[in-house]
Structures are given as C-alpha cells and as structure tokens.
Design a protein around this motif. Sequence first.
Motif, mmCIF file in Angstrom:
data_model
loop_
_atom_site.group_PDB
_atom_site.id
_atom_site.type_symbol
_atom_site.label_atom_id
_atom_site.label_comp_id
_atom_site.label_asym_id
_atom_site.label_seq_id
_atom_site.Cartn_x
_atom_site.Cartn_y
_atom_site.Cartn_z
ATOM 1 N N UNK A 1 9.320 -46.531 13.576
ATOM 2 C CA UNK A 1 8.573 -45.331 13.158
ATOM 3 C C UNK A 1 8.453 -45.325 11.639
ATOM 4 N N UNK A 2 7.311 -45.778 11.097
ATOM 5 C CA UNK A 2 7.153 -45.676 9.646
ATOM 6 C C UNK A 2 7.311 -44.213 9.225
ATOM 7 N N UNK B 1 8.102 -41.452 18.552
ATOM 8 C CA UNK B 1 7.665 -40.483 17.541
ATOM 9 C C UNK B 1 7.587 -39.058 18.117
ATOM 10 N N UNK B 2 7.270 -38.957 19.403
ATOM 11 C CA UNK B 2 7.192 -37.622 20.026
ATOM 12 C C UNK B 2 8.587 -36.997 20.072
ATOM 13 N N UNK B 3 9.570 -37.807 20.467
ATOM 14 C CA UNK B 3 10.960 -37.309 20.498
ATOM 15 C C UNK B 3 11.435 -36.952 19.093
ATOM 16 N N UNK B 4 11.040 -37.782 18.119
ATOM 17 C CA UNK B 4 11.464 -37.529 16.735
ATOM 18 C C UNK B 4 10.896 -36.203 16.231
ATOM 19 N N UNK C 1 4.282 -42.010 9.080
ATOM 20 C CA UNK C 1 3.703 -41.634 10.384
ATOM 21 C C UNK C 1 4.484 -40.474 10.988
ATOM 22 N N UNK C 2 5.806 -40.533 10.842
ATOM 23 C CA UNK C 2 6.663 -39.461 11.351
ATOM 24 C C UNK C 2 6.328 -38.146 10.637
ATOM 25 N N UNK C 3 6.249 -38.188 9.308
ATOM 26 C CA UNK C 3 5.967 -36.970 8.540
ATOM 27 C C UNK C 3 4.584 -36.422 8.900
ATOM 28 N N UNK C 4 3.606 -37.316 9.082
ATOM 29 C CA UNK C 4 2.252 -36.855 9.410
ATOM 30 C C UNK C 4 2.228 -36.183 10.782
ATOM 31 N N UNK C 5 2.879 -36.810 11.764
ATOM 32 C CA UNK C 5 2.915 -36.221 13.114
ATOM 33 C C UNK C 5 3.639 -34.871 13.075
#
Length: 242
Positions: free
Chosen positions: A84-85, A16-19, A88-92
């Motif tokens: 990666x749901x 998720x950090x890379x995304x 969760x990606x959009x929130x991060x």
Amino acid sequence: MNRIDVLGVEFDDMDIVEAVELAMGFMDERRCAYAVTPNPEIVLASRKNRKLASAVRAADMVLADGVGVIYASRILGTPIKNRIPGIDFASALMARMSECGKKVFLLGAKPGVAELAGERLSERYPGLDICGVNDGYFEEEDNELVLEKINAQSPDLVLVCLGAPKQEIWMKNNAELLNAGLMIGLGGALDVYAGVVERAPRKWRKLGLEWLYRLIREPRRIKRMIKLPGILFAALWRRIGG
Ligand code: UDP
C-alpha cells in the motif's frame, strides 16, 4: 491482526479497504494514533537508527510501501500480500473522510507547498475540511507553536510530511501532546498533491517501477537508491541463517 516481520519491522498485512476502516476507527478514538509506511530505505535505516526503529515499533499502523519490502518478505518465507503506497492510502482515506466533512491538517514540505496541496485537495475532495497548514522547515524551538496551531483546529487527520526519519520520530515524540485523531507519515506526498512533483504513471506503478521513474526524474536520488538492493541481500542473509 496479522503482523509480518521484515528485518525487524513488523508490517500489518491488510488491503487498502481494511486500512481505511482501521484508520477511521482510530480517528473516532481520538488518542492521536499514528501510521507509518516504511519503504526499503526506512527498513534499512531502522536497523541502524534506534530512534527511528522505536518510532516505527510504536506506530499503530505499519503499511508496506515499496516493492522491495514485498520481495524481502518473500525471500524471508513470510510473504506480505498487500503493498500500500502511503499516498494511495492517504488518498483513499481522504476520499472517505470527505463524505463526512472530516478535518485534515497538512504539515510539511517547503513554504507555500502545503497551501497549494490544500487547494488541490479541496478541489479533489469537496467535503474535506483542510483546517490548517504549516511548512516543514520550522526550528526545534518553534515546535510548541506548531503544536498549538494544530491543536487549535483539533483535526481528525494530520499528514506529517517531513521526510524520513524526521517524520516518524516527530510523530512518536509529539503524539501525546496533540489533540488529533490520527497522523500519517507521508514523505514527499504534499509535493505530489501540490503538483510540484509528478507521480509515476499508473502502468509504471502497477509494475512496481515507481522508484525507477523517480530516479529518472530526479537523478540525484541515485545516492539514496543505490543502497536499496541491500534489503534483498539482508533478507537472503537472514534466510540462510547468517
Ligand atoms: N521536508 C520537510 N522538512 C525537513 C526536511 C524535508 O518538510 O526538514 C520535506 C521535503 O520538503 C519533502 C519531504 O519532506 O517534501 C521529503 O520528501 P522525499 O521525497 O525525500 O520523501 P520520500 O517520499 O522519498 O519519503
């Protein structure tokens, strides 16, 4: 970038950090890149729906949402490490964007829901600029008005929550007409951000049982969910050379 094929859909295997970093980079490029987060339902539908398959293929980021995709990749012998749901990606990403006052446009869901989601997101991420909203039930002939509304704000991010396959096809068809940094296709995420639909508790999510929780809360989803084990059978069939 490491891309892994699952039954015709090429997934980016990143955490998720890379995304989030990649997404921030796309926003700076401002060519209106778009991200999709296929779950088993979308993978299966892509095998039959050519427009959906082409929209997923043309996406700049393809993240694996749903344990079914991960299991299928394991059966195929090319395991995807990161699930990666989309939400969760959009929130991060929005947490990161709020540090630098970036702009988000919310597109989708029933009238009133995007406004409510916007209010909740502003509370959660005070630095984020919710620059506009539009519901997801506009007619085809009003598409141009929606594009004008988005372009007038030149957002960094557009959350496109029209449900699959509508949102993926909409993003592909409109990317070149939009003055934005990045779009993400996010299904029912605005309903969740607005508090209209509840997400599964963390424990359920960790166990990969979000689908079961949704099924219990919304039993009418059974018709959609009954098809999902199909991704595992399709992967098995492919693996044994069928
Ligand atoms: N939706 C929309 N326009 C449409 C059809 C659906 O805005 O023409 C919205 C719908 O209101 C819901 C979302 O798209 O907010 C789809 O939610 P669903 O739970 O089906 O998506 P999932 O998260 O399962 O992909």
